[in-house]
Motif scaffolding. Sequence first.
Motif, PDB file in Angstrom:
ATOM      1  N   ASP A   1      15.772   6.705   1.183  1.00  0.00           N
ATOM      2  CA  ASP A   1      16.685   5.825   0.447  1.00  0.00           C
ATOM      3  C   ASP A   1      15.964   4.787  -0.393  1.00  0.00           C
ATOM      4  OD1 ASP A   1      15.666   4.404   2.561  1.00  0.00           O
ATOM      5  OD2 ASP A   1      17.570   3.425   3.082  1.00  0.00           O
ATOM      6  N   TRP A   2      14.662   5.008  -0.634  1.00  0.00           N
ATOM      7  CA  TRP A   2      13.896   4.001  -1.397  1.00  0.00           C
ATOM      8  C   TRP A   2      12.664   4.616  -2.038  1.00  0.00           C
ATOM      9  CZ3 TRP A   2       8.972   1.832   0.232  1.00  0.00           C
ATOM     10  CH2 TRP A   2       8.518   0.791  -0.600  1.00  0.00           C
ATOM     11  N   THR A   3      12.467   4.286  -3.330  1.00  0.00           N
ATOM     12  CA  THR A   3      11.271   4.691  -4.069  1.00  0.00           C
ATOM     13  C   THR A   3      10.577   3.432  -4.579  1.00  0.00           C
ATOM     14  OG1 THR A   3      12.337   6.740  -4.774  1.00  0.00           O
ATOM     15  CG2 THR A   3      10.389   6.044  -6.011  1.00  0.00           C
TER      16      THR A   3
ATOM     17  N   ARG B   1       8.385  -3.742   2.228  1.00  0.00           N
ATOM     18  CA  ARG B   1       8.396  -2.507   1.446  1.00  0.00           C
ATOM     19  C   ARG B   1       9.764  -2.146   0.896  1.00  0.00           C
ATOM     20  NH1 ARG B   1       4.510   1.309   5.216  1.00  0.00           N
ATOM     21  NH2 ARG B   1       2.577   0.141   4.836  1.00  0.00           N
ATOM     22  N   LYS B   2      10.760  -2.098   1.733  1.00  0.00           N
ATOM     23  CA  LYS B   2      12.075  -1.644   1.289  1.00  0.00           C
ATOM     24  C   LYS B   2      12.925  -2.774   0.732  1.00  0.00           C
ATOM     25  CE  LYS B   2      13.920   1.818   3.525  1.00  0.00           C
ATOM     26  NZ  LYS B   2      14.485   2.724   4.553  1.00  0.00           N
ATOM     27  N   GLU B   3      12.297  -3.940   0.556  1.00  0.00           N
ATOM     28  CA  GLU B   3      13.005  -5.089  -0.003  1.00  0.00           C
ATOM     29  C   GLU B   3      12.762  -5.239  -1.505  1.00  0.00           C
ATOM     30  OE1 GLU B   3      15.110  -6.877   1.829  1.00  0.00           O
ATOM     31  OE2 GLU B   3      14.622  -5.502   3.472  1.00  0.00           O
TER      32      GLU B   3
ATOM     33  N   ARG C   1      -2.650  -2.832 -12.097  1.00  0.00           N
ATOM     34  CA  ARG C   1      -1.353  -3.345 -11.624  1.00  0.00           C
ATOM     35  C   ARG C   1      -0.783  -2.457 -10.533  1.00  0.00           C
ATOM     36  NH1 ARG C   1       2.881  -4.175 -16.246  1.00  0.00           N
ATOM     37  NH2 ARG C   1       1.124  -5.458 -16.908  1.00  0.00           N
ATOM     38  N   PHE C   2      -0.833  -1.144 -10.745  1.00  0.00           N
ATOM     39  CA  PHE C   2      -0.323  -0.211  -9.730  1.00  0.00           C
ATOM     40  C   PHE C   2      -1.117  -0.352  -8.429  1.00  0.00           C
ATOM     41  CE2 PHE C   2       1.987   3.309 -12.333  1.00  0.00           C
ATOM     42  CZ  PHE C   2       2.795   2.348 -12.909  1.00  0.00           C
ATOM     43  N   ARG C   3      -2.435  -0.538  -8.563  1.00  0.00           N
ATOM     44  CA  ARG C   3      -3.258  -0.653  -7.356  1.00  0.00           C
ATOM     45  C   ARG C   3      -2.996  -1.989  -6.642  1.00  0.00           C
ATOM     46  NH1 ARG C   3      -6.260   3.673  -7.029  1.00  0.00           N
ATOM     47  NH2 ARG C   3      -6.975   4.769  -8.912  1.00  0.00           N
ATOM     48  N   GLY C   4      -2.732  -3.041  -7.408  1.00  0.00           N
ATOM     49  CA  GLY C   4      -2.370  -4.311  -6.789  1.00  0.00           C
ATOM     50  C   GLY C   4      -1.041  -4.215  -6.063  1.00  0.00           C
ATOM     51  N   TYR C   5      -0.094  -3.507  -6.652  1.00  0.00           N
ATOM     52  CA  TYR C   5       1.206  -3.300  -6.009  1.00  0.00           C
ATOM     53  C   TYR C   5       1.054  -2.433  -4.761  1.00  0.00           C
ATOM     54  CZ  TYR C   5       6.119  -1.830  -5.530  1.00  0.00           C
ATOM     55  OH  TYR C   5       7.380  -1.564  -5.059  1.00  0.00           O
ATOM     56  N   GLU C   6       0.181  -1.429  -4.860  1.00  0.00           N
ATOM     57  CA  GLU C   6      -0.078  -0.589  -3.687  1.00  0.00           C
ATOM     58  C   GLU C   6      -0.683  -1.422  -2.556  1.00  0.00           C
ATOM     59  OE1 GLU C   6      -2.192   3.667  -2.536  1.00  0.00           O
ATOM     60  OE2 GLU C   6      -2.996   2.488  -4.216  1.00  0.00           O
ATOM     61  N   ARG C   7      -1.593  -2.350  -2.895  1.00  0.00           N
ATOM     62  CA  ARG C   7      -2.171  -3.218  -1.870  1.00  0.00           C
ATOM     63  C   ARG C   7      -1.090  -4.068  -1.204  1.00  0.00           C
ATOM     64  NH1 ARG C   7      -7.312  -5.227  -0.975  1.00  0.00           N
ATOM     65  NH2 ARG C   7      -7.902  -3.203  -1.821  1.00  0.00           N
TER      66      ARG C   7
ATOM     67  N   ILE D   1       1.529   6.804  -5.065  1.00  0.00           N
ATOM     68  CA  ILE D   1       2.151   5.667  -4.372  1.00  0.00           C
ATOM     69  C   ILE D   1       3.543   6.033  -3.878  1.00  0.00           C
ATOM     70  CG2 ILE D   1       3.022   3.305  -4.678  1.00  0.00           C
ATOM     71  CD1 ILE D   1       0.684   2.892  -6.676  1.00  0.00           C
ATOM     72  N   ASN D   2       4.308   6.693  -4.719  1.00  0.00           N
ATOM     73  CA  ASN D   2       5.656   7.093  -4.298  1.00  0.00           C
ATOM     74  C   ASN D   2       5.609   8.106  -3.150  1.00  0.00           C
ATOM     75  OD1 ASN D   2       7.093   5.414  -6.013  1.00  0.00           O
ATOM     76  ND2 ASN D   2       7.233   6.930  -7.654  1.00  0.00           N
ATOM     77  N   GLY D   3       4.649   9.006  -3.215  1.00  0.00           N
ATOM     78  CA  GLY D   3       4.524   9.984  -2.149  1.00  0.00           C
ATOM     79  C   GLY D   3       4.114   9.362  -0.824  1.00  0.00           C
ATOM     80  N   ALA D   4       3.274   8.327  -0.893  1.00  0.00           N
ATOM     81  CA  ALA D   4       2.750   7.704   0.321  1.00  0.00           C
ATOM     82  C   ALA D   4       3.737   6.740   0.971  1.00  0.00           C
ATOM     83  CB  ALA D   4       1.441   6.978   0.008  1.00  0.00           C
ATOM     84  N   TYR D   5       4.583   6.088   0.161  1.00  0.00           N
ATOM     85  CA  TYR D   5       5.391   4.993   0.702  1.00  0.00           C
ATOM     86  C   TYR D   5       6.897   5.195   0.597  1.00  0.00           C
ATOM     87  CZ  TYR D   5       0.970   2.456   0.801  1.00  0.00           C
ATOM     88  OH  TYR D   5      -0.324   2.080   1.073  1.00  0.00           O
TER      89      TYR D   5
END
Length: 466
Positions: free
Chosen positions: A332-334, A291-293, A276-282, A324-328
């Motif tokens: 003002d957004w995590t 991204r910020k939406e 799931r995390f990898r699908g969200y990362e994709r 993922i959090n570090g990369a994206y």
Amino acid sequence: MNRLIIISNRVSAPKDSNSGAQGGLAVALSAALRENGGIWFGWSGDTVEQFTGQINFERRSGVTVATVDLEEHDIEEYYEGYANRTLWPLFHYRIDLAEYEREFAGGYQRVNHRFADTVRPLIDPEDVIWIQDYHMFPLGQDLRDRGCNNRIGFFLHIPWPPRRLLNTLPEAADLAKTLFAYDVIGFHTQEWLESFRDFATQDLGAELLDGGRLKLGDRVVHALAAPIGIDCKEFVEGANSPTARLAYRQMRDSSNGRDLIVGVDRLDYSKGLEERFRGYERFLETHPEERKEVFLLQIAPPSRATVESYQKIRSTLEGLAGHINGAYSDVDWTPIRYVNQGYPRDQLAGIYRAARIGLVTPLRDGMNLVAKEYVAAQDPEDPGVLILSRFAGAAEQLGNGAVLVNPYSAEEMSDAIVQALRMSRDERIARWRPMMDNVEQEDVIWWRKRFTDALLDTAKAETAAA
């Protein structure tokens, strides 16, 4: 119906009738016991230096509970060992994680013998017995060996694997044969039922009779699909409670206008959280304009912390969420809020309602009631979208409205998120309505009645034949 004896590994009867944290199974079985009288028997969760069979009786919200303590090595071999390091991974198609140890199998048999010895004196001749789940496959046979001629039913709450997978289990046929001690066996889906029938006929030599019955030797068992539901009325009421409304407002406020994607799962490799995390990362990678939406809230309370494979999945997810959090992330957004604790059901209902997307993507699941809770929590005028793994049992009932995905495909999950975010309100309502109809009609009370009616019909047929 005569008095009901429910037997499960752990007793889930609520200590407080007003508790908002009790699950659907506890609601259904507790209601059945209050209607018919009887006992809920199981392990207390506590340990004792030497097993004595002493029963601890307690009254909880109108339900009589009887529990026993187990020895430490019982828990290590029966519960942590055979149940959760052998059967659980195998029945969820993870033979790479299944551990086959004779000590585990011996402990599993020993504890089921102890349960049978302890509960047998509590059973009257006219009682109806309902045994729950994979911890207690052989318990029905153990009770028969102790002279118990009562009607006995068994319900499996996890998948039944295909026969080629099951045959990787040493003495799989012997374990499966013990199920013919029951009068009725229940599965959540037609797929799990057909897998059992296939093993019974091809590997055990059972004969398939009419009416969903199987015959092996002189034993005939009725096997049926009975998908469990939630207590929909109670859950909808909880979704409109002050606690739920507060949780809804808190989530909306903290979202700052962004769309919430929510996942709620016990921390388990079968839930597909890494995928799931990898699908969200994709999704984040291929749709930078979104991204910020949005943000993903993953609630994953830990379980079975002493089992090594569960320690590994927790470590993997923590690392992946951090990556993922570090990369994206921006100032003002995590993108991911990853929470390792559980919440009461009424609070979860408010969180579900605030979520534009419910992400339920197990790699394999017997049913998955989170999918049904998400549907039940929605605002009928502005519902969210359920993205559901086609390998969850719930997909058989909710596939007409959910966006079905292959959880192993990061691209498919990414595409589904985009589809859900861009879906019109009219389409969301059109998808939600048939799912809600199913959740309302085939609720947990319907499930319980479907199974117990089959158990009673079996007894009537036997009486008529005699």
